[in-house]
Enzyme design. Structure first.
Site, PDB file in Angstrom:
ATOM      1  N   GLU A  60      14.700  25.163  69.784  1.00  0.00           N
ATOM      2  CA  GLU A  60      14.327  26.170  69.472  1.00  0.00           C
ATOM      3  C   GLU A  60      13.724  27.271  70.712  1.00  0.00           C
ATOM      4  O   GLU A  60      13.487  26.527  71.527  1.00  0.00           O
ATOM      5  CB  GLU A  60      13.129  25.968  68.751  1.00  0.00           C
ATOM      6  CG  GLU A  60      13.353  25.418  67.412  1.00  0.00           C
ATOM      7  CD  GLU A  60      14.204  26.082  66.242  1.00  0.00           C
ATOM      8  OE1 GLU A  60      14.271  27.404  66.516  1.00  0.00           O
ATOM      9  OE2 GLU A  60      14.983  25.522  65.315  1.00  0.00           O
ATOM     10  N   ASP A 120      24.947  17.973  68.701  1.00  0.00           N
ATOM     11  CA  ASP A 120      23.869  17.474  68.199  1.00  0.00           C
ATOM     12  C   ASP A 120      24.126  16.529  66.863  1.00  0.00           C
ATOM     13  O   ASP A 120      25.144  16.628  66.492  1.00  0.00           O
ATOM     14  CB  ASP A 120      22.837  18.436  67.724  1.00  0.00           C
ATOM     15  CG  ASP A 120      23.570  19.840  67.189  1.00  0.00           C
ATOM     16  OD1 ASP A 120      24.758  19.605  66.788  1.00  0.00           O
ATOM     17  OD2 ASP A 120      22.687  20.982  67.247  1.00  0.00           O
ATOM     18  N   HIS A 165      17.860  29.912  68.192  1.00  0.00           N
ATOM     19  CA  HIS A 165      18.144  28.718  68.431  1.00  0.00           C
ATOM     20  C   HIS A 165      19.622  28.107  69.069  1.00  0.00           C
ATOM     21  O   HIS A 165      20.574  28.652  68.319  1.00  0.00           O
ATOM     22  CB  HIS A 165      17.623  27.537  67.524  1.00  0.00           C
ATOM     23  CG  HIS A 165      18.408  27.246  66.346  1.00  0.00           C
ATOM     24  ND1 HIS A 165      17.761  27.590  65.045  1.00  0.00           N
ATOM     25  CD2 HIS A 165      19.548  26.920  66.029  1.00  0.00           C
ATOM     26  CE1 HIS A 165      18.590  27.466  64.195  1.00  0.00           C
ATOM     27  NE2 HIS A 165      19.984  26.991  64.727  1.00  0.00           N
ATOM     28  N   ASP A 191      17.154  32.726  64.656  1.00  0.00           N
ATOM     29  CA  ASP A 191      15.957  32.652  65.281  1.00  0.00           C
ATOM     30  C   ASP A 191      16.044  32.628  66.979  1.00  0.00           C
ATOM     31  O   ASP A 191      15.372  32.411  67.891  1.00  0.00           O
ATOM     32  CB  ASP A 191      14.730  31.799  65.123  1.00  0.00           C
ATOM     33  CG  ASP A 191      15.168  30.136  65.252  1.00  0.00           C
ATOM     34  OD1 ASP A 191      16.523  30.088  65.930  1.00  0.00           O
ATOM     35  OD2 ASP A 191      14.464  29.466  65.054  1.00  0.00           O
TER      36      ASP A 191
HETATM   37  C1  F6R Z   1      25.145  23.401  65.537  1.00  0.00           C
HETATM   38  C2  F6R Z   1      24.162  23.821  66.261  1.00  0.00           C
HETATM   39  C3  F6R Z   1      23.546  25.056  65.637  1.00  0.00           C
HETATM   40  C4  F6R Z   1      24.162  26.229  65.166  1.00  0.00           C
HETATM   41  C5  F6R Z   1      23.227  27.295  64.438  1.00  0.00           C
HETATM   42  C6  F6R Z   1      23.954  28.431  63.824  1.00  0.00           C
HETATM   43  O1  F6R Z   1      25.781  22.332  66.206  1.00  0.00           O
HETATM   44  O2  F6R Z   1      23.686  23.267  66.945  1.00  0.00           O
HETATM   45  O3  F6R Z   1      22.546  25.550  66.572  1.00  0.00           O
HETATM   46  O4  F6R Z   1      25.284  26.795  66.154  1.00  0.00           O
HETATM   47  O5  F6R Z   1      22.221  26.726  63.559  1.00  0.00           O
HETATM   48  O6  F6R Z   1      24.509  27.891  62.832  1.00  0.00           O
HETATM   49  P1  F6R Z   1      25.655  28.830  61.798  1.00  0.00           P
HETATM   50  O7  F6R Z   1      26.739  28.779  62.635  1.00  0.00           O
HETATM   51  O8  F6R Z   1      25.662  27.891  60.512  1.00  0.00           O
HETATM   52  O9  F6R Z   1      24.957  30.029  61.621  1.00  0.00           O
END
Ligand code: F6R
Length: 271
Positions: free
Chosen positions: A207, A131, A202, A200
């Site tokens: 989401e 992303d 995602h 959550d």
């Molecule tokens: C990252 C992404 C997000 C993260 C998620 C967890 O490219 O797409 O889905 O993997 O927000 O983030 P952290 O590792 O910071 O808890």
């Protein structure tokens, strides 16, 4: 497939042909005797089949395999070992990569434990990231392109033309989605996709919902994500409100998926 008997040293021969899945068959004696061997094969095997007395003794190969590490460093080293084994077996593999706090240790271990000692060569590896924020240039220090360079690409011998992220500066969401999906397709698909997971649940910027989008799509960030990101920006108005993300369909098309998850706060999401 391969039948690998007893000695882990035979693994190298079995790994030499990346086109063939590495299937490890382990059987016979008690589960306690064979567990260390199973552990050694776990990072590299496509499949481990256990049979005979071990199976009867209660060793169940999990699907998906769940590796529980001692701590964040242990998780990061194990994840790096799994990725490294893929690059060794298929030097021009396509890695799907993620940003966020969780994979930082994995990238560090790839650099320090594998690349720097000379055990891993990224010269032919291709990458696609999950992303990118809409509206941020790759030079912006909060962009995911910047993150990837800072945490991985600048420290390894990957070719600049082989790294790919959605183009956050493309104002045409439909075109960008199609371009990114076509790109992934032209690379032959993702061999191994590294993922984090949000509190959550995602994945990427997808989401939890009833019906997932397949391809790369344009998403509006939730208020809680914008709130969480505010700490990285001077003003709330500077926080991106939209992102391009690979869809769950594209993610699930990856030949292997490796999800790294750390911290008690994520327990529910993993369940
Ligand atoms: C990252 C992404 C997000 C993260 C998620 C967890 O490219 O797409 O889905 O993997 O927000 O983030 P952290 O590792 O910071 O808890």
């Amino acid at each position: 497939g391969f039948l690998v008997e007893n000695e882990v040293s035979k693994l190298e021969g079995a790994m030499s042909n990346p086109e063939h899945p590495l299937v490890v068959l382990i059987g016979g004696a008690k589960v306690e005797d064979k567990t260390p061997m199973i552990d050694q094969f776990l990072p590299v095997a496509d499949q481990i089949l256990v049979g005979g007395k071990i199976a009867a003794d209660g060793y169940a190969a999990t699907d998906p395999k769940i590796y529980v590490a001692e701590d964040y460093q242990g998780m990061s080293r194990k994840a790096a070992a799994i990725i490294a084994s893929h690059v060794i077996r298929k030097p021009d593999c396509v890695l799907g990569l993620a940003t966020g706090g969780t994979p930082v240790g994995t990238y560090k271990s790839l650099i320090e434990d594998w690349y720097k000692p000379g055990d891993l060569d990224f010269s032919q590896v291709r990458t696609v990231n999950l992303d990118e924020y809409v509206g941020l240039s790759p030079e912006h220090d909060q962009s995911y392109a910047y993150f990837m360079h800072h945490n991985l690409f600048d420290h390894i011998n990957i070719a600049p033309e082989n790294v790919h992220l959605p183009d956050g500066l493309d104002p045409d969401a439909e075109r960008q989605g199609k371009l990114y999906d076509d790109l992934i397709h032209s690379l032959g698909g993702v061999d191994m996709q590294l993922l984090g997971i949000g509190h959550d649940g995602h994945i990427g910027f997808n989401e939890p919902c009833d019906e997932f989008v397949n391809g790369t799509n344009h998403v509006k960030l939730t208020d809680s994500t914008i709130d969480a990101n505010q700490r990285f920006f001077e003003k709330r108005e500077d926080v991106p409100t939209h992102a391009y993300t690979m869809g769950i369909g594209s993610i699930m098309k990856a030949k292997r998926v490796l999800l790294v998850c750390n911290g008690a706060g994520k327990a529910q999401a993993v369940k």
